[in-house]
Design an enzyme around this catalytic site. Structure first.
Site, mmCIF file in Angstrom:
data_model
loop_
_atom_site.group_PDB
_atom_site.id
_atom_site.type_symbol
_atom_site.label_atom_id
_atom_site.label_comp_id
_atom_site.label_asym_id
_atom_site.label_seq_id
_atom_site.Cartn_x
_atom_site.Cartn_y
_atom_site.Cartn_z
ATOM 1 N N GLY A 74 -1.492 6.542 -0.530
ATOM 2 C CA GLY A 74 -0.495 6.031 0.384
ATOM 3 C C GLY A 74 -0.701 6.637 1.620
ATOM 4 O O GLY A 74 -1.632 7.291 1.985
ATOM 5 N N GLU A 90 -2.960 0.673 3.475
ATOM 6 C CA GLU A 90 -3.490 1.520 2.548
ATOM 7 C C GLU A 90 -4.208 0.977 1.658
ATOM 8 O O GLU A 90 -5.322 1.677 0.799
ATOM 9 C CB GLU A 90 -2.252 2.087 2.014
ATOM 10 C CG GLU A 90 -1.620 3.117 3.269
ATOM 11 C CD GLU A 90 -2.357 4.267 3.678
ATOM 12 O OE1 GLU A 90 -3.286 4.672 2.976
ATOM 13 O OE2 GLU A 90 -2.205 4.979 4.609
ATOM 14 N N GLU A 94 -8.055 2.259 0.617
ATOM 15 C CA GLU A 94 -8.126 3.034 -0.604
ATOM 16 C C GLU A 94 -9.274 2.082 -1.694
ATOM 17 O O GLU A 94 -10.078 2.977 -2.294
ATOM 18 C CB GLU A 94 -7.098 3.307 -1.398
ATOM 19 C CG GLU A 94 -6.153 4.139 -0.606
ATOM 20 C CD GLU A 94 -6.763 5.759 -0.437
ATOM 21 O OE1 GLU A 94 -7.894 5.914 -1.036
ATOM 22 O OE2 GLU A 94 -6.156 6.422 0.003
ATOM 23 N N PRO A 111 17.251 13.305 -1.942
ATOM 24 C CA PRO A 111 17.207 14.440 -0.979
ATOM 25 C C PRO A 111 16.408 15.684 -1.669
ATOM 26 O O PRO A 111 16.682 15.862 -2.852
ATOM 27 C CB PRO A 111 18.670 14.937 -0.981
ATOM 28 C CG PRO A 111 19.632 13.803 -1.301
ATOM 29 C CD PRO A 111 18.895 12.935 -2.166
ATOM 30 N N GLU A 144 -11.807 13.709 -5.725
ATOM 31 C CA GLU A 144 -10.646 13.599 -5.144
ATOM 32 C C GLU A 144 -9.841 12.348 -5.759
ATOM 33 O O GLU A 144 -8.644 12.058 -5.521
ATOM 34 C CB GLU A 144 -10.718 13.579 -3.848
ATOM 35 C CG GLU A 144 -11.319 14.895 -3.268
ATOM 36 C CD GLU A 144 -10.680 16.024 -3.646
ATOM 37 O OE1 GLU A 144 -9.619 16.164 -3.691
ATOM 38 O OE2 GLU A 144 -11.534 16.900 -3.751
#
Length: 264
Positions: A74, A90, A94, A111, A144
């Site tokens: 993202g 994105e 990708e 939060p 990765e």
């Protein structure tokens, strides 16, 4: 736009407004749960359906926070684009996919979910063909990028942020849609047998079991028109014995969008 509203707007309301009175998020990313169904041929003498597994593509983070941990692909939304445009961008960056099934999942704003600040994430899910994600995994930065089985992702793999929660919600969403829509078409060739369709449904929804599936789905087909038989130029039914000893009728989805469950 300036701090007093839209450019050129000199109304009293616009002049009285000041953006400085309101705090905006430090960033709004679009995170994408990319699902695919992998297919592995069985080593058997007789013809049979391949082994399918639902997998998710993840990216290993290179920098703080959560450096070295797996996370959803993202990126942050730009001021010049909508959040959906950001997700589309994105997805293409990708996987190379320009289009396909990309759907909004929900907003994640607990939060403290991101140590970088007040980051509100808008999550999407995409259904991507296996070869596209495997090609991405085999690229130069293969270390990765990873494809992981859904059970490993939900029950064992350590993930960054609240991405496990996002993936769990996305998984539940596609399970619901698998039984109440024709989303299975994203994991099938244009022409398929009913055994292939049944296997795709059961791979995504392991609890699904319907002994009379073929009878019910053909009955549903005649009542709602979600499937149609594939026929040749002469109008004769076409079949395939790729995964069975005896030829099986080929079907394809129509454009009909059902309102109720189509498989039960």
């Amino acid at each position: 736009m300036n701090e007093h509203g839209k450019q050129g707007d000199t109304s009293p309301e616009a002049l009285a407004y000041s953006a400085k009175k309101y705090r905006t998020p430090d960033g709004v990313p679009a995170d994408i749960v990319m699902f695919t169904l992998t297919k592995k041929e069985r080593k058997t003498v007789t013809k049979t359906l391949p082994i399918r597994e639902l997998k998710v593509m993840l990216i290993r983070r290179k920098s703080w926070p959560f450096a070295g941990m797996w996370a959803l692909p993202g990126g942050f939304c730009r001021e010049s684009e909508s959040i959906y445009d950001a997700a589309t961008r994105e997805l293409k960056e990708e996987t190379g996919v320009d289009g396909g099934h990309l759907e909004y999942l929900g907003v994640y704003s607990t939060p403290g979910r991101d140590p970088r600040g007040w980051i509100i994430s808008h999550a999407f899910f995409a259904l991507v063909e296996e070869w596209m994600l495997e090609s991405r995994q085999a690229a130069d930065d293969a270390g990765e990028v990873g494809l992981f089985g859904i059970e490993e992702v939900l029950n064992g793999l350590e993930l960054a942020f609240d991405h496990r929660e996002i993936i769990r919600d996305a998984y539940l969403r596609i399970q619901q849609q698998m039984l109440h829509s024709t989303i299975a078409r994203q994991f099938l060739p244009e022409q398929f047998t009913l055994s292939e369709l049944y296997q795709v449904i059961q791979t995504v929804v392991p609890e699904f079991s319907e002994p009379n599936f073929i009878r019910k789905i053909t009955s549903t087909r005649s009542r709602q028109g979600i499937l149609e038989e594939v026929r040749d130029e002469d109008g004769k039914p076409m079949s395939s014995n790729q995964y069975s000893q005896r030829p099986a009728q080929l079907y394809r989805f129509t454009d009909y969008a059902p309102l109720l469950s189509i498989y039960t």
